[in-house]
Design an enzyme around this catalytic site. Structure first.
Site, PDB file in Angstrom:
ATOM      1  N   GLU A  34       5.009  14.018   7.585  1.00 43.57           N
ATOM      2  CA  GLU A  34       5.202  14.264   9.011  1.00 43.57           C
ATOM      3  C   GLU A  34       6.442  15.112   9.285  1.00 43.57           C
ATOM      4  OE1 GLU A  34       3.401  13.655  11.625  1.00 43.57           O
ATOM      5  OE2 GLU A  34       1.797  12.602  10.580  1.00 43.57           O
ATOM      6  N   GLU A  86      -0.041   1.311 -10.634  1.00 45.17           N
ATOM      7  CA  GLU A  86       1.325   0.887 -10.326  1.00 45.17           C
ATOM      8  C   GLU A  86       2.056   0.344 -11.548  1.00 45.17           C
ATOM      9  OE1 GLU A  86       1.391  -3.642  -8.749  1.00 45.17           O
ATOM     10  OE2 GLU A  86       0.689  -2.170  -7.292  1.00 45.17           O
TER      11      GLU A  86
END
Length: 299
Positions: free
Chosen positions: A83, A114
Site C-alpha cells: 500500500e 513456515e
C-alpha cells in the site's frame, strides 16, 4: 502442557462450548475480542514511535524496506508494504515483500513453508540485504522458523530490524533493534491468530508505516501529497488536494497538476505561482517535504 503454550495458542475456558451459544453471543465475543486487540496496541505506541523514527532515518539515507512473515502475519505484512507505493509514492524498487512459500502463498495456504529456515535467509542474500536496509518482521508467536531465521540474518549483517509479535517471550525479540509487543491474549477460537492477533498486527503496521511515511515528507496537512495518480478518481482527488492546500479554484489546480505531470507537491508550488525550476529545486533542498519547500520559496 497448557502452561507451555504461547499466549496466542492458549485455550481460554471462557469460550468452552462456544458452538452451542446463541449466534448473537458468539458475535459479541468476537467483537469484544477485536476491541481488546485494537486496545492493546496503545501500550505499544512508545515502541512504535521509536521504531518509526529509526526506520525513517535509515530509509532517508537510501535504505530499502523489507517486510517478512508467514501465513496470516505474512499476508498482513505484505499488504502494508504494497500500500505504500500507491498511497505515498514509495518506490517499488526499494520495497521487498517476502512471505513463506513465495508468491504462491498469497493465494494458496502453504503452512509447511513456515518451517523453512533456509529459503528466507537465501532470499535475503539474493536481495543483498545490507546495514543500510530495514526489515519489518511479523509473527504472532514471534518464533516462526521462516521469519526468525530471516530476523537473525538481518540482525547479523547490521540491518535495522523491527519485530512485531503477540507473545512477550517471542524469540524474534532477542535479535531485533525495536520490539513491538501486542498483547492480544487468547483467541476466541484457540490458535486462530488471523483474528485478534491479526487485528492488532494490522493496526500496529498501519501506525508504524504511516508515521514513517509522514516523517519522510509524504504527508502534508493530513493529505497524501505523494499519492500515485493512475486513474480518473485519483486524478480528481489530486486536484482536490491541490485546491485544499492552495485555496485555488478547480481549473487552476487542474492545470497546475497537469503541468506538474501529476506530481502533487510540485503542482501545489506551481499553483502558488512559483516557476518549475524554483519549485523543483525547493523540493530537492527540502528532501520532498512540501511545507519546508513552501517556506524556502517564501523567504
Amino acid at each position: 502442557m497448557a502452561k507451555n503454550l504461547q499466549q496466542t495458542e492458549r485455550h481460554s475456558p471462557r469460550y468452552r462450548g462456544l458452538e452451542t451459544w446463541p449466534d448473537e453471543d458468539i458475535l459479541e465475543s468476537l467483537w469484544a475480542s477485536q476491541l481488546k486487540a485494537v486496545s492493546c496496541v496503545q501500550l505499544a505506541i512508545p515502541s512504535i514511535e521509536k521504531g518509526a523514527n529509526e526506520v525513517a532515518e535509515r530509509l532517508s539515507n537510501g535504505g530499502r524496506l523489507f517486510y517478512i512473515g508467514a501465513g496470516s502475519s505474512g499476508h498482513l505484512a505484505i499488504q502494508d508494504g504494497l500500500e505504500l507505493n500507491p498511497t505515498y509514492g514509495w518506490p517499488l524498487d526499494r520495497l521487498i515483500p517476502l512471505i513463506a512459500g513465495g508468491e504462491k502463498a498469497l493465494l494458496s495456504p502453504m503452512g509447511g513453508a513456515e518451517d523453512d529456515t533456509h529459503s528466507s535467509v537465501e532470499t535475503l542474500k539474493y536481495y543483498d540485504i545490507s546495514d543500510q536496509d530495514v526489515l519489518i518482521a511479523v509473527a504472532a508467536s514471534g518464533s516462526t522458523p521462516y521469519t526468525l531465521a530471516a530476523v537473525k540474518h538481518a540482525n547479523k549483517i547490521g540491518a535495522l530490524v523491527v519485530t512485531i509479535a503477540n507473545n512477550e517471550k517471542a524469540s524474534m525479540f532477542e535479535y531485533s533493534n525495536h520490539r513491538i509487543l501486542l498483547n492480544s491474549g487468547s483467541e476466541v477460537i484457540a490458535g486462530s491468530t488471523r483474528m485478534a492477533a491479526g487485528t492488532a498486527q494490522k493496526t500496529a503496521l498501519n501506525m508504524l508505516s504511516t508515521l514513517v511515511m509522514t516523517k519522510l515528507g509524504h504527508v502534508h496537512d493530513g493529505l497524501m501529497v505523494s499519492m500515485i495518480i493512475n486513474n480518473e478518481k485519483l486524478a480528481n482527488r489530486g486536484v482536490e488536494i491541490v485546491q485544499e492546500i492552495t485555496g485555488d479554484d478547480w481549473e487552476t489546480s487542474k492545470k497546475a497538476l497537469e503541468d506538474a505531470q501529476n506530481d502533487i507537491k510540485l503542482a501545489v508550488l506551481l499553483a502558488m505561482q512559483h516557476p518549475i525550476p524554483d519549485a523543483t529545486n525547493a523540493l530537492k533542498k527540502s528532501n520532498g517535504h512540501l511545507g519546508q519547500a513552501i517556506q524556502l520559496l517564501n523567504l
